[in-house]
Design an enzyme around this catalytic site. Structure first.
Site, short mmCIF file in Angstrom:
data_model
loop_
_atom_site.label_atom_id
_atom_site.label_comp_id
_atom_site.label_asym_id
_atom_site.label_seq_id
_atom_site.Cartn_x
_atom_site.Cartn_y
_atom_site.Cartn_z
CE LYS A 170 -17.19 -12.81 -24.31
NZ LYS A 170 -16.66 -11.43 -24.42
C1 LIG Z 1 -15.65 -11.12 -25.28
C2 LIG Z 1 -15.54 -9.69 -25.59
C3 LIG Z 1 -14.86 -9.26 -26.73
C4 LIG Z 1 -14.15 -10.20 -27.69
O1 LIG Z 1 -15.05 -11.06 -28.37
P1 LIG Z 1 -14.50 -12.40 -29.03
O2 LIG Z 1 -15.70 -13.10 -29.53
O3 LIG Z 1 -13.79 -13.15 -27.94
O4 LIG Z 1 -13.56 -11.99 -30.11
C5 LIG Z 1 -14.85 -7.90 -27.00
N1 LIG Z 1 -15.44 -7.01 -26.16
C6 LIG Z 1 -16.09 -7.39 -25.05
C7 LIG Z 1 -16.69 -6.37 -24.17
C8 LIG Z 1 -16.16 -8.74 -24.73
O5 LIG Z 1 -16.82 -9.12 -23.63
#
Ligand SMILES: *Cc1c(COP(=O)(O)O)cnc(C)c1O
Length: 486
Positions: free
Chosen positions: A108
């Site tokens: 993220k």
């Molecule tokens: C947020 C997250 C996901 C999922 O991503 P999305 O965009 O919500 O589908 C998967 N793995 C990790 C470690 C995350 O932080």
């Protein structure tokens, strides 16, 4: 490039407006009016910051190119230790796209290190002077990544809401120890969907917006429903392809499959945008954990959020209402009225069924699968023992599904979304060790068991003071928003 709401075509905005506002007033999500077509071969020759600027500027056409180039350079250079979009070979023609070399050790960061810069510039572009209050519902990783991105950004306050007991201890501490004068963190009783629904309710409440507007405060979102969150994620699909090309693993034009551990459907949807822009993507494989609402939807066309909720070892994917799916539904149906109808049904009955043609169109680009908790643990151990590759629980969900969906002769890129040291207890247990109760002891034990070093930003948490400990009910999120000072 203009954007409009998935639920109402007539609500047309610029990129700056879409980013400053987050969600359309009637609850829809902003989508681009078209998919820009790019010269993939040329893009593949750029370094990561240049590539990011090139891809993002296709959508953010009311931002200056110079601004975007500079923002991408300062975001994806040093902060990612020269490892932005790093592709690691794992086994045969299966690869891990390691997206956790940023400051908070989760993918993220790609979006949330750039977003604050995009927001400040959007306000400039729009000649707006108000204070922006950012509300974030998080199942763990978003919260920290948003806090890290937005702390001490002028003209912005940020409040983060995470479900009590829904995060790992490391994730909780990452948030509770956040520095900065403009940040606040709350634990919300319930699960992620309770927190997300509570935040969405505040966004949809006109009376709250009016009371804040009197004090020159405006709400915005850093959740992946904001276009500014999605657009930076398109970049690393190109980066993965470019690395395969450069290494001579594919010829230009060859298709590559991607397997994505999915929760809110943002990360995988970015791959769909990359494909629509001309990147030779084969299948986008949607990998779910035991909360396999998306596996069911992508195989049957029926979305059922009314189901048992499981707390798993991959908490960032413990989601029953996948917000970004709405954007895909819009792109495949092309109908705002249809999407509005489906979302109304989701709200009122907890589910919906798409038309057979819609499901067929979705299945042309998407495949799906899910992993049980035992399979996740087995996968972590197998990858480590067979390939010497250490992955976290979320990535393991995807590795397990990728192995089932692997096609002969088509490279498979698994998006690796978090550092294994973010979930040290689960990873240790998967490797057959007894995990200490304490996350930091577990981190150390994991270092000893694997000979790898935990990222410094995680190890340092142990010494940091906790600043936030308030627990609230979902209904109190409104009070928190209203207590913001201009
Ligand atoms: C947020 C997250 C996901 C999922 O991503 P999305 O965009 O919500 O589908 C998967 N793995 C990790 C470690 C995350 O932080």
């Amino acid at each position: 490039m203009k954007f409009f709401s998935t639920r109402d075509h007539s609500r047309i905005v610029t990129a700056s407006q879409a980013i400053a506002q987050g969600l359309s007033d009637e609850g829809g999500l902003f989508v681009p009016e078209s998919f820009p077509q790019v010269d993939v071969e040329t893009l593949c020759q750029l370094d990561y910051p240049e590539l990011a600027a090139a891809v993002v500027s296709e959508y953010l056409t009311d931002y200056s190119k110079d601004f975007l180039a500079e923002a991408a350079r300062t975001t994806y250079g040093e902060a990612f230790g020269g490892k932005a979009g790093h592709l690691a070979p794992v086994e045969g023609d299966t690869y891990a796209l390691e997206l956790w070399h940023g400051p908070t050790c989760a993918f993220k960061d790609y979006a949330l290190q750039l977003m604050p810069k995009l927001l400040v510039e959007a306000k400039k572009n729009l000649s707006r002077t108000e204070k922006t209050l950012i509300l974030v519902a998080t199942s763990g990783d978003t919260g920290k990544a948003a806090l890290d991105g937005y702390h001490d950004i002028p003209g912005v306050e940020i409040a983060v809401f995470y479900p009590t007991g829904g995060t790992s201890e490391i994730q909780r501490l990452q948030m509770a120890t956040q520095e900065g004068a403009n940040v606040a963190v709350y634990a919300v009783r319930g699960n992620f969907d309770d927190a997300q629904t509570g935040v969405k309710r505040v966004f949809g409440d006109k009376a709250i917006a009016a009371r804040l507007a009197e004090r020159n405060i405006r709400l915005s979102s850093a959740n992946s429903i904001n276009w500014g969150r999605l657009v930076p994620q398109i970049v690393y699909y190109f980066a993965a392809y470019a690395q395969l090309l450069k290494a001579g693993k594919i010829a230009f034009g060859d298709k590559v499959d991607f397997c994505v551990p999915t929760g809110n459907f943002g990360d995988i949807l970015a791959g769909y945008y990359a494909k629509q822009m001309g990147l030779p993507v084969g299948k986008l494989v949607c990998a779910s954990n035991q909360n396999n609402v998306l596996t069911d939807f992508l195989s049957t066309g029926t979305y059922t959020a009314k189901r048992e909720f499981y707390k798993t070892t991959s908490p960032s994917m413990d989601i029953l209402v996948s917000s970004n799916l709405e954007r895909l539904l819009y792109h495949v149906t092309g109908s705002d009225a249809e999407v509005a109808g489906l979302m109304k049904s989701l709200n009122e009955t907890g589910g919906y069924t798409v038309r057979p043609e819609t499901l067929k169109a979705i299945q042309e680009s998407f495949d799906c699968g899910w992993s049980s908790e035992e399979q996740v643990a087995g996968e972590i151990r197998a990858r480590c023992e067979k390939d010497g590759y250490l992955c976290d629980t979320h990535t393991a969900v995807a590795f397990h599904v990728a192995a089932q969906k692997k096609r002969d002769g088509v490279p498979m890129v698994v998006l690796s979304t978090a550092s294994p040291f973010k979930f040290p207890r689960s990873v240790l247990e998967a490797l057959g060790h007894t995990a200490p109760e304490n996350d930091f002891e577990a981190m150390q034990a994991l270092e000893e068991a694997t000979g790898r070093t935990a990222p410094a930003s995680l190890a340092v948490l142990r010494q940091k003071a906790e600043r936030f400990s308030t627990v609230i009910d979902p209904a109190q999120i409104a009070e928190v928003a209203l207590s913001c000072q201009a």
